[in-house]
Motif scaffolding. Structure first.
Motif, PDB file in Angstrom:
ATOM      1  N   GLU A   1       0.783  -1.357   0.067  1.00 16.68           N
ATOM      2  CA  GLU A   1      -0.014   0.055  -0.167  1.00 16.68           C
ATOM      3  C   GLU A   1       1.087   1.267   0.106  1.00 16.68           C
ATOM      4  N   GLN A   2       1.855   1.218   0.712  1.00 21.26           N
ATOM      5  CA  GLN A   2       2.795   1.967   0.811  1.00 21.26           C
ATOM      6  C   GLN A   2       3.563   2.572  -0.402  1.00 21.26           C
ATOM      7  N   GLU A   3       3.906   1.517  -0.990  1.00 24.81           N
ATOM      8  CA  GLU A   3       4.541   1.425  -2.337  1.00 24.81           C
ATOM      9  C   GLU A   3       3.632   2.292  -3.420  1.00 24.81           C
ATOM     10  N   ILE A   4       2.363   1.554  -3.431  1.00 22.60           N
ATOM     11  CA  ILE A   4       1.438   2.247  -4.462  1.00 22.60           C
ATOM     12  C   ILE A   4       1.268   3.846  -4.117  1.00 22.60           C
TER      13      ILE A   4
ATOM     14  N   SER B   1       4.221   5.277  -4.959  1.00 18.63           N
ATOM     15  CA  SER B   1       4.272   5.584  -6.657  1.00 18.63           C
ATOM     16  C   SER B   1       3.327   6.617  -7.108  1.00 18.63           C
ATOM     17  N   SER B   2       2.048   6.599  -6.358  1.00 22.63           N
ATOM     18  CA  SER B   2       1.269   7.515  -6.926  1.00 22.63           C
ATOM     19  C   SER B   2       1.675   9.096  -6.426  1.00 22.63           C
ATOM     20  N   LEU B   3       2.206   8.992  -5.515  1.00 21.40           N
ATOM     21  CA  LEU B   3       2.763  10.430  -5.035  1.00 21.40           C
ATOM     22  C   LEU B   3       3.798  10.777  -5.891  1.00 21.40           C
ATOM     23  N   GLU B   4       4.756   9.921  -6.333  1.00 25.07           N
ATOM     24  CA  GLU B   4       5.793  10.215  -7.362  1.00 25.07           C
ATOM     25  C   GLU B   4       5.359  10.677  -8.574  1.00 25.07           C
TER      26      GLU B   4
ATOM     27  N   GLU C   1       3.922  14.659 -12.632  1.00 26.14           N
ATOM     28  CA  GLU C   1       3.155  15.552 -13.178  1.00 26.14           C
ATOM     29  C   GLU C   1       3.034  16.852 -13.040  1.00 26.14           C
ATOM     30  N   ARG C   2       3.183  17.284 -11.826  1.00 29.18           N
ATOM     31  CA  ARG C   2       3.082  18.494 -11.293  1.00 29.18           C
ATOM     32  C   ARG C   2       4.558  19.154 -11.897  1.00 29.18           C
ATOM     33  N   THR C   3       5.462  18.755 -11.523  1.00 28.42           N
ATOM     34  CA  THR C   3       6.692  19.047 -12.216  1.00 28.42           C
ATOM     35  C   THR C   3       6.629  19.476 -13.683  1.00 28.42           C
ATOM     36  N   ALA C   4       6.039  18.262 -14.424  1.00 31.45           N
ATOM     37  CA  ALA C   4       6.038  18.569 -15.784  1.00 31.45           C
ATOM     38  C   ALA C   4       5.182  19.861 -16.281  1.00 31.45           C
TER      39      ALA C   4
END
Lengths: 99, 128, 554
Positions: free
Chosen positions: C166-169, C172-175, C180-183
């Protein structure tokens, strides 16, 4: 989980008291499983009880050594101590002839 | 008032002649002396003569214009009582006002129409 | 039964009883826990089993593990499972022990499990699997160790990876979101019309946007990490380089005119300190290409200058033209007046000697000269309104009206006109121009009188508010003086209303009424100078009213 009522319907009912981590208990579990599956098909209920986890049951069923197989049905109640490697003796206690 | 002698200060020969002719038609007895510009008029008045009873003064003149001449006349005790009639082709209200302020008694715009000229001149002589 | 036999039997019975008693005691002792160890004969060898087991500590430890611990046989039969495994599957221990571990594996993990299980026989094996129980899938990390030869089975430790997954998911969604935000931010920065670049404390390029790269005609790889002086050595002695240093000192510096050496582009630029956690970490440079703006501004300035010169020229021309027409009209009057005077005199004195034709010709000469006189007078007046510098003076309009009457005395007397004028207001006007207006209006009233009727001119004045004026006025929300000049003259058709204010507009034939058609346009022009309005009401045969609206004093 099976209910008590469902258990009652089976012709054969056993409780196996084990220590779980011992060689004899391991053999006892293996042996009773083999016998049940070979001769009793679905007509049995088997509960394997770790005496370390259930000390109260030890007292209730007056168990002095492990492994002990408690045969609740067919009656009368019988006890069998050991690793259950003597198949002929067990089948006799179950009133089953080895064919 | 009875006029016997007047002074016309005008540089224009035609206007001098016309004025004299019209005047002689109305008042043949009045003598009309003529000066060609302001300075000549002052020189004439300063010579030993009889003072005119009226001065007709043009504004646009060489050597000394009408306003300068008027100032000198009204600034001199000997002449300031002689009525000065400004005669001009201009009916510029500014000029009229200025002349009045400087002491001119009347402003006479030379009418082009002969009959009106005659009538106006007649009225002036009656009033002064 | 013989006595000896009976005795033996009794003795044997006693011995058995004793033996039974001993066993009972033994069993009781064992059950009471008063025995430490049992001596067991195994294959003829004695073996001691401690009852108060030495593995007690390990047992408790294993039982209370956070990870699941299992003992399984070589066929996968579970012979022991600790409480963590119960919790993992949310099942009673008794239903788990005796079951095969394979029945708890997700179908997709079964193959991997079999390989791991086989591998564990010769040591240990590890890997990620998915368990499945009662429809619930549980990701786990499994570690298997062979217990042979001492124990016939495999020890298995299972770690629950649900939380980790769950943490990984989540991570990864945070990443994903961050990237996306950075782009997005990068796109915004790249789309900016401003050229944006950043530098570290040593003034090495750390980032640069698309606009800046286009302006420099370089790629990011050519620039990032390099010192600004390496890319632009000529900057060293410039104010821009100093500004970068000042920005490093915490100042924001603005340049409004940086000219590119390479292509003459003009920039305005901000040099700002980059601050992270209250510490200056570098410099932000934002530059905007203002070449077109600067060029446009320069061009506008040039055009303005040209316009100014032209305006001055035009003013000169206008003044010259006005003074020319003033002088010309004045000088033209003289000979004309003389023609009129002399011809008039000839006609008056000698008409008796003329033939009818000659007399007629003379009359025509005089009429033509009079018409020309009017034209020149009007031209003279019109040029005067243009030449004189308008000076607004608080003026008593009664005084103006007196002056007008005086200057028109001859015309008024000869026409026997009656002017009925009440008290007029005192307002700020250009006196000479108002004089012109009144004299033009009265002149008009007399000129267009009915034959054989005495001209009667009534003047009225009233203070009205702006809303009561139908036409649009220059100064809204003001009080206005409405001054009306009404006559009993011939009047004119309504349709001519506005037309009569146009230059050289004449409503009447030459013969009937004299006039130049300039007078009213002068009036309109003057009233406009005064930020007022003039209009007219008329009806043929019923007279004419001119209304003048002039702003009252505030």
């Amino acid at each position: 989980m099976k209910t008590e009522a469902a258990v009652d319907l089976k012709k054969y009912s056993f409780k196996l008291f084990v220590t779980g981590m011992s060689v004899s208990s391991t053999r006892a579990i293996q042996n009773i499983k083999t016998i049940c599956e070979s001769y009793l098909a679905d007509n049995y209920s088997l509960e394997i009880i770790d005496v370390h986890k259930n000390p109260m049951l030890v007292q209730k069923y007056d168990i002095i050594a492990c492994p002990t197989l408690l045969i609740e049905r067919p009656e009368p109640i019988k006890r069998l101590i050991g690793d259950l490697s003597d198949k002929e003796k067990i089948l006799k206690l179950f009133n089953i002839k080895n064919t | 008032m009875n006029h016997t002698e007047i002074l016309l200060v005008d540089d224009d020969l035609d206007d001098q002649m016309f004025f004299k002719d019209v005047l002689s038609e109305i008042y043949p007895e009045i003598k009309c002396n003529i000066a060609g510009h302001g300075l000549e008029a002052l020189l004439y008045l300063n010579s030993d003569i009889k003072f005119p009873s009226l001065i007709f003064l043009d504004l646009n003149m060489p050597v000394m214009n009408g306003f300068e001449c008027l100032q000198k006349l009204k600034g001199d005790n000997r002449f300031k009582k002689i009525p000065v009639i400004i005669i001009s082709t201009s009916s510029n209200p500014y000029d009229m006002e200025k002349a009045r302020e400087m002491g001119a008694e009347h402003f006479f715009t030379k009418p082009a129409d002969y009959l009106m000229y005659k009538e106006n001149l007649f009225r002036i002589f009656k009033n002064f | 039964m013989d006595h000896a036999q009976h005795d033996d039997l009794r003795k044997e019975n006693q011995s058995l009883n004793r033996q039974l008693q001993e066993y009972k005691e033994l069993v009781d002792a064992i059950k009471n826990g008063s025995i430490d160890a049992l001596a067991i004969n195994k294959n003829g060898e004695p073996e001691i089993f401690a009852l108060e087991s030495t593995d007690y500590v390990y047992r408790v430890l294993v039982e209370n593990f956070a990870e699941s611990a299992l003992n399984v046989t070589d066929t996968g039969l579970i012979v022991y499972a600790n409480s963590a495994f119960d919790r993992l599957l949310n099942a009673a221990n008794a239903t788990l022990v005796g079951a095969n571990i394979e029945s708890f594996l997700d179908s997709k993990s079964k193959k991997a499990f079999k390989e791991m299980f086989r591998a564990s026989f010769s040591g240990t094996s590890k890997g990620e699997l998915v368990l499945s129980y009662n429809g619930k899938k549980i990701p786990v990390y499994v570690s298997m160790s062979s217990l042979y030869p001492r124990f016939p089975g495999i020890g298995i430790i299972i770690t629950d990876l649900t939380e980790k997954k769950e943490q990984e998911i989540f991570t990864s969604s945070l990443e994903h979101k961050i990237s996306e935000r950075t782009a997005f931010i990068q796109q915004v920065i790249d789309s900016s019309v401003e050229a944006i670049s950043t530098f570290d404390k040593d003034l090495n390029y750390t980032s640069i946007n698309k606009t800046a790269l286009q302006d420099l005609a370089l790629s990011a790889n050519d620039i990032i990490g390099k010192n600004v002086l390496e890319i632009f050595p000529h900057l060293k002695e410039t104010a821009q380089y100093q500004s970068m240093q000042r920005a490093l000192g915490g100042e924001t510096v603005f340049h409004n005119n940086i000219i590119s050496q390479s292509n003459g582009t003009v920039y305005e630029a901000y040099f700002k300190p980059l601050i992270v956690n209250e510490e200056i970490t570098g410099v932000l440079l934002m530059a905007r290409d203002i070449t077109t703006v600067v060029h446009a501004k320069r061009r506008l300035e040039e055009m303005n200058r040209e316009l100014e010169v032209k305006n001055t020229e035009l003013m000169h021309t206008n003044t010259e033209l006005a003074s020319f027409s003033y002088i010309a009209s004045h000088d033209l009057q003289e000979p004309l007046r003389k023609i009129q005077a002399f011809t008039g005199r000839i006609l008056d004195k000698q008409s008796d000697e003329f033939t009818k034709t000659t007399k007629d010709y003379f009359t025509r000469i005089i009429a033509a000269a009079a018409a020309m006189q009017n034209l020149i007078d009007a031209l003279h007046a019109y040029s005067r309104t243009s030449v004189l510098k308008p000076e607004f003076i608080l003026t008593d309009l009664n005084q103006i009206m007196e002056d007008v009457k005086r200057s028109m005395q001859e015309m008024i007397t000869s026409s026997e006109a009656v002017i009925d004028c009440p008290t007029l207001p005192t307002i700020r006007v250009i006196p000479l121009q108002m004089h012109q207006v009144f004299s033009n209006l009265i002149n008009n009233a007399i000129k267009f009188r009915k034959p054989k009727e005495r001209p009667y001119i009534k003047i009225t004045a009233e203070l009205i508010s702006e809303e009561n004026i139908k036409e649009e006025v220059a100064l809204p929300k003001r009080k206005y003086w409405k001054i009306s000049v009404t006559d009993n003259g011939i009047g004119f058709e309504k349709i001519y209303g506005e037309k009569i204010f146009e230059l050289f507009q004449k409503l009447h034939g030459k013969d009937a009424y004299s006039g130049t058609g300039i007078g009213l346009s002068i009036c309109k022009k003057i009233i406009q100078n005064h930020k007022g309005l003039i209009n007219v009401n008329s009806e043929p045969g019923m007279g004419t009213t001119f209304n003048i609206y002039l702003p009252a004093r505030t």
